[in-house]
Design a protein around this motif. Structure first.
Motif, PDB file in Angstrom:
ATOM      1  N   CYS A 149      57.201  -7.850  81.388  1.00  0.00           N
ATOM      2  CA  CYS A 149      57.658  -6.922  81.411  1.00  0.00           C
ATOM      3  C   CYS A 149      56.997  -6.242  79.352  1.00  0.00           C
ATOM      4  CB  CYS A 149      59.325  -7.249  81.150  1.00  0.00           C
ATOM      5  SG  CYS A 149      59.746  -6.859  82.750  1.00  0.00           S
ATOM      6  N   PHE A 150      57.130  -7.249  78.743  1.00  0.00           N
ATOM      7  CA  PHE A 150      56.874  -6.360  77.722  1.00  0.00           C
ATOM      8  C   PHE A 150      55.160  -5.702  77.350  1.00  0.00           C
ATOM      9  CE2 PHE A 150      54.368  -7.115  73.767  1.00  0.00           C
ATOM     10  CZ  PHE A 150      54.991  -5.937  72.316  1.00  0.00           C
ATOM     11  N   HIS A 151      54.478  -7.057  78.571  1.00  0.00           N
ATOM     12  CA  HIS A 151      53.162  -6.084  78.398  1.00  0.00           C
ATOM     13  C   HIS A 151      52.972  -4.440  79.345  1.00  0.00           C
ATOM     14  CE1 HIS A 151      48.407  -6.519  79.493  1.00  0.00           C
ATOM     15  NE2 HIS A 151      48.962  -5.767  80.648  1.00  0.00           N
ATOM     16  N   TYR A 152      53.058  -4.250  80.362  1.00  0.00           N
ATOM     17  CA  TYR A 152      53.236  -3.312  80.552  1.00  0.00           C
ATOM     18  C   TYR A 152      54.221  -2.683  80.097  1.00  0.00           C
ATOM     19  CZ  TYR A 152      50.870  -5.421  84.937  1.00  0.00           C
ATOM     20  OH  TYR A 152      49.930  -5.970  85.335  1.00  0.00           O
ATOM     21  N   ALA A 153      55.402  -2.260  79.840  1.00  0.00           N
ATOM     22  CA  ALA A 153      56.198  -1.547  78.852  1.00  0.00           C
ATOM     23  C   ALA A 153      55.447  -1.195  77.930  1.00  0.00           C
ATOM     24  CB  ALA A 153      57.606  -1.719  78.270  1.00  0.00           C
ATOM     25  N   LYS A 154      54.530  -1.917  76.957  1.00  0.00           N
ATOM     26  CA  LYS A 154      53.704  -1.515  75.973  1.00  0.00           C
ATOM     27  C   LYS A 154      52.255  -0.759  76.730  1.00  0.00           C
ATOM     28  CE  LYS A 154      49.867  -3.638  73.977  1.00  0.00           C
ATOM     29  NZ  LYS A 154      48.680  -3.284  74.801  1.00  0.00           N
ATOM     30  N   ARG A 155      52.223  -0.478  78.185  1.00  0.00           N
ATOM     31  CA  ARG A 155      50.605  -0.009  78.224  1.00  0.00           C
ATOM     32  C   ARG A 155      51.553   1.583  78.629  1.00  0.00           C
ATOM     33  NH1 ARG A 155      46.719  -4.491  80.615  1.00  0.00           N
ATOM     34  NH2 ARG A 155      46.143  -2.113  82.130  1.00  0.00           N
ATOM     35  N   ILE A 156      52.678   1.680  79.463  1.00  0.00           N
ATOM     36  CA  ILE A 156      53.099   2.602  79.602  1.00  0.00           C
ATOM     37  C   ILE A 156      53.176   3.591  78.005  1.00  0.00           C
ATOM     38  CG2 ILE A 156      55.081   3.660  80.303  1.00  0.00           C
ATOM     39  CD1 ILE A 156      55.609   1.877  82.605  1.00  0.00           C
ATOM     40  N   LEU A 157      53.949   2.841  76.996  1.00  0.00           N
ATOM     41  CA  LEU A 157      53.414   3.549  76.444  1.00  0.00           C
ATOM     42  C   LEU A 157      52.723   3.930  75.502  1.00  0.00           C
ATOM     43  CD1 LEU A 157      56.637   1.302  74.209  1.00  0.00           C
ATOM     44  CD2 LEU A 157      57.048   4.060  75.121  1.00  0.00           C
ATOM     45  N   GLU A 158      52.137   3.281  75.409  1.00  0.00           N
ATOM     46  CA  GLU A 158      49.653   2.999  74.574  1.00  0.00           C
ATOM     47  C   GLU A 158      49.454   4.412  75.929  1.00  0.00           C
ATOM     48  OE1 GLU A 158      48.515  -0.952  73.486  1.00  0.00           O
ATOM     49  OE2 GLU A 158      48.296   0.002  75.928  1.00  0.00           O
ATOM     50  N   THR A 159      49.909   4.451  76.845  1.00  0.00           N
ATOM     51  CA  THR A 159      49.476   5.360  78.126  1.00  0.00           C
ATOM     52  C   THR A 159      49.858   6.978  77.466  1.00  0.00           C
ATOM     53  OG1 THR A 159      48.898   4.228  80.088  1.00  0.00           O
ATOM     54  CG2 THR A 159      49.834   6.907  80.005  1.00  0.00           C
ATOM     55  N   PHE A 160      51.137   7.548  77.122  1.00  0.00           N
ATOM     56  CA  PHE A 160      51.367   9.001  76.376  1.00  0.00           C
ATOM     57  C   PHE A 160      51.636   8.780  75.237  1.00  0.00           C
ATOM     58  CE2 PHE A 160      53.795   7.365  80.316  1.00  0.00           C
ATOM     59  CZ  PHE A 160      53.505   9.246  80.809  1.00  0.00           C
ATOM     60  N   PHE A 161      51.586   8.125  74.318  1.00  0.00           N
ATOM     61  CA  PHE A 161      51.715   8.023  72.947  1.00  0.00           C
ATOM     62  C   PHE A 161      49.735   7.117  71.932  1.00  0.00           C
ATOM     63  CE2 PHE A 161      55.842   7.290  74.115  1.00  0.00           C
ATOM     64  CZ  PHE A 161      56.133   8.627  74.067  1.00  0.00           C
ATOM     65  N   VAL A 162      49.329   6.363  72.504  1.00  0.00           N
ATOM     66  CA  VAL A 162      47.621   6.045  71.929  1.00  0.00           C
ATOM     67  C   VAL A 162      47.013   6.673  72.771  1.00  0.00           C
ATOM     68  CG1 VAL A 162      46.994   3.894  71.073  1.00  0.00           C
ATOM     69  CG2 VAL A 162      49.449   4.313  71.325  1.00  0.00           C
ATOM     70  N   HIS A 163      46.583   6.571  74.174  1.00  0.00           N
ATOM     71  CA  HIS A 163      45.581   6.161  74.438  1.00  0.00           C
ATOM     72  C   HIS A 163      44.742   8.071  74.501  1.00  0.00           C
ATOM     73  CE1 HIS A 163      44.978   2.663  75.699  1.00  0.00           C
ATOM     74  NE2 HIS A 163      46.115   3.121  76.826  1.00  0.00           N
ATOM     75  N   ARG A 164      43.803   8.928  73.644  1.00  0.00           N
ATOM     76  CA  ARG A 164      43.124   9.643  74.682  1.00  0.00           C
ATOM     77  C   ARG A 164      42.106   9.613  75.699  1.00  0.00           C
ATOM     78  NH1 ARG A 164      42.994  11.007  67.891  1.00  0.00           N
ATOM     79  NH2 ARG A 164      45.486  12.298  67.673  1.00  0.00           N
ATOM     80  N   PHE A 165      41.994  10.402  76.182  1.00  0.00           N
ATOM     81  CA  PHE A 165      41.371  10.122  77.392  1.00  0.00           C
ATOM     82  C   PHE A 165      39.763  11.724  77.376  1.00  0.00           C
ATOM     83  CE2 PHE A 165      46.023   8.889  79.041  1.00  0.00           C
ATOM     84  CZ  PHE A 165      45.384   7.483  78.957  1.00  0.00           C
ATOM     85  N   SER A 166      39.035  10.652  77.473  1.00  0.00           N
ATOM     86  CA  SER A 166      37.536  11.799  77.082  1.00  0.00           C
ATOM     87  C   SER A 166      37.620  12.795  78.824  1.00  0.00           C
ATOM     88  CB  SER A 166      36.602  11.010  77.496  1.00  0.00           C
ATOM     89  OG  SER A 166      36.283   9.972  78.779  1.00  0.00           O
ATOM     90  N   HIS A 167      38.090  11.641  79.783  1.00  0.00           N
ATOM     91  CA  HIS A 167      38.142  12.934  80.975  1.00  0.00           C
ATOM     92  C   HIS A 167      39.397  13.264  81.050  1.00  0.00           C
ATOM     93  CE1 HIS A 167      33.901  11.741  82.204  1.00  0.00           C
ATOM     94  NE2 HIS A 167      34.069  10.704  81.560  1.00  0.00           N
ATOM     95  N   ALA A 168      39.700  14.882  81.286  1.00  0.00           N
ATOM     96  CA  ALA A 168      41.399  15.111  81.588  1.00  0.00           C
ATOM     97  C   ALA A 168      42.336  14.090  83.307  1.00  0.00           C
ATOM     98  CB  ALA A 168      41.711  16.456  81.708  1.00  0.00           C
TER      99      ALA A 168
END
Length: 308
Positions: free
Chosen positions: A137-156
């Motif tokens: 659960c920690f792993h996938y909660a981390k992935r979701i938080l990274e999606t919205f607050f960390v990752h910057r996508f080259s394709h929209a």
């Protein structure tokens, strides 16, 4: 400026073409196409120049002036239009593929689902099963938080169909792994092996987060920045350190839990990420070849030191 918009077969998409100002950009052209055909919003459009040979077509890039593509022509430009189909943002795609495993796994831990498979409702819960549930659960909660607050996508955006494909992959593996790790007949590993596995996994989870921070810093807001040579931390020795830490964190999970389903997921994920890493490594070596003032890409492992 008159722009003719045609399909790859030569069929005219916008009857009579589109009239634009001399300083119009690719974004202006896409907006004009949407004005004429509402369903073709910009993210759904792929515009290229007509292809004369067998090479890859030239894709019209966001923000560039149309003049840059036809300076030698006489005020006329033909572009080839391709409908990419319904699109979703990458944050939407990642959220749905990760939220499934996050909620599916605890169902097998907390609820008496095994009685529906012919086993007693009451079962003994081993410490490793509890730690595995928290780890997962920690792993996938981390992935979701990274999606919205960390990752910057080259394709929209990404095709809508990828949501169903990726959810099928993550959700099904999540259910199968949860079923076997929390099974009433599950046999736990030794306490020493459990600690080694989860210890490795936690270190790699933290390292993976730091790798994502370093990758974020290579791009500006909105995913701008183009390809750059990643550096710092594990990127000094591995091209795709983010994939490396992802693979080894799942190795740690499987050392602790020891299920065929878990190792199958690890093998499939490793195969997929290795292909991505090889493609990225080749692309970076080609872009940074040390010629014409470009930096030369340093010698590094691709994804799995000391093997690849």
């Amino acid at each position: 400026m008159k722009v003719s918009v045609v399909s790859r077969s030569g069929r005219e998409i916008i009857k009579g073409g589109i009239d634009l100002s001399d300083n119009a950009t690719v974004d202006d052209l896409k907006a004009s196409i949407q004005q004429r055909v509402k369903k073709y919003y910009p993210a759904r459009q792929r515009l290229t120049l007509p292809q004369s040979g067998k090479g890859k077509p030239v894709v019209l890039e966001r923000g560039k002036r149309l003049k840059d593509y036809f300076e030698k022509d006489e005020g006329k430009l033909a572009v080839v239009f391709k409908d990419l189909g319904p699109q979703v943002s990458y944050s939407t795609l990642f959220f749905w593929e990760y939220v499934g495993p996050l909620f599916i796994y605890p169902i097998f831990y907390y609820f008496p689902v095994y009685k529906y498979f012919g086993y007693p409702a009451e079962r003994v819960i081993h410490p490793v099963q509890t730690y595995a549930m928290y780890y997962w659960c920690f792993h996938y909660a981390k992935r979701i938080l990274e999606t919205f607050f960390v990752h910057r996508f080259s394709h929209a955006t990404s095709p809508l169909s990828n949501v169903f494909r990726n959810c099928c992959y993550y959700w099904s593996f999540g259910a199968v792994i949860a079923y076997f790790v929390n099974h009433p007949l599950y046999t736990p590993v030794s306490e020493k092996q459990m600690k080694i596995g989860f210890g490795l996994g936690i270190v790699c989870q933290v390292a993976n987060f730091y790798c994502h921070i370093l990758l974020r810093n290579l791009r500006g807001p909105g995913g701008k920045g183009g390809y750059q040579i990643p550096s710092g931390f594990l990127f000094n020795i591995v091209t795709c350190a983010n994939y490396t830490t992802e693979i080894y964190q799942w190795l740690g999970f499987n050392i602790s839990t020891q299920t065929v389903a878990g190792y199958t997921f690890l093998a499939v994920a490793t195969f997929i990420m290795t292909n991505w890493a090889l493609a990225k490594h080749r692309r970076l070596k080609k872009l940074f070849d040390g010629k014409d003032g470009r930096p030369k890409y340093p010698r590094r492992w691709v994804i799995l030191p000391p093997f690849l």
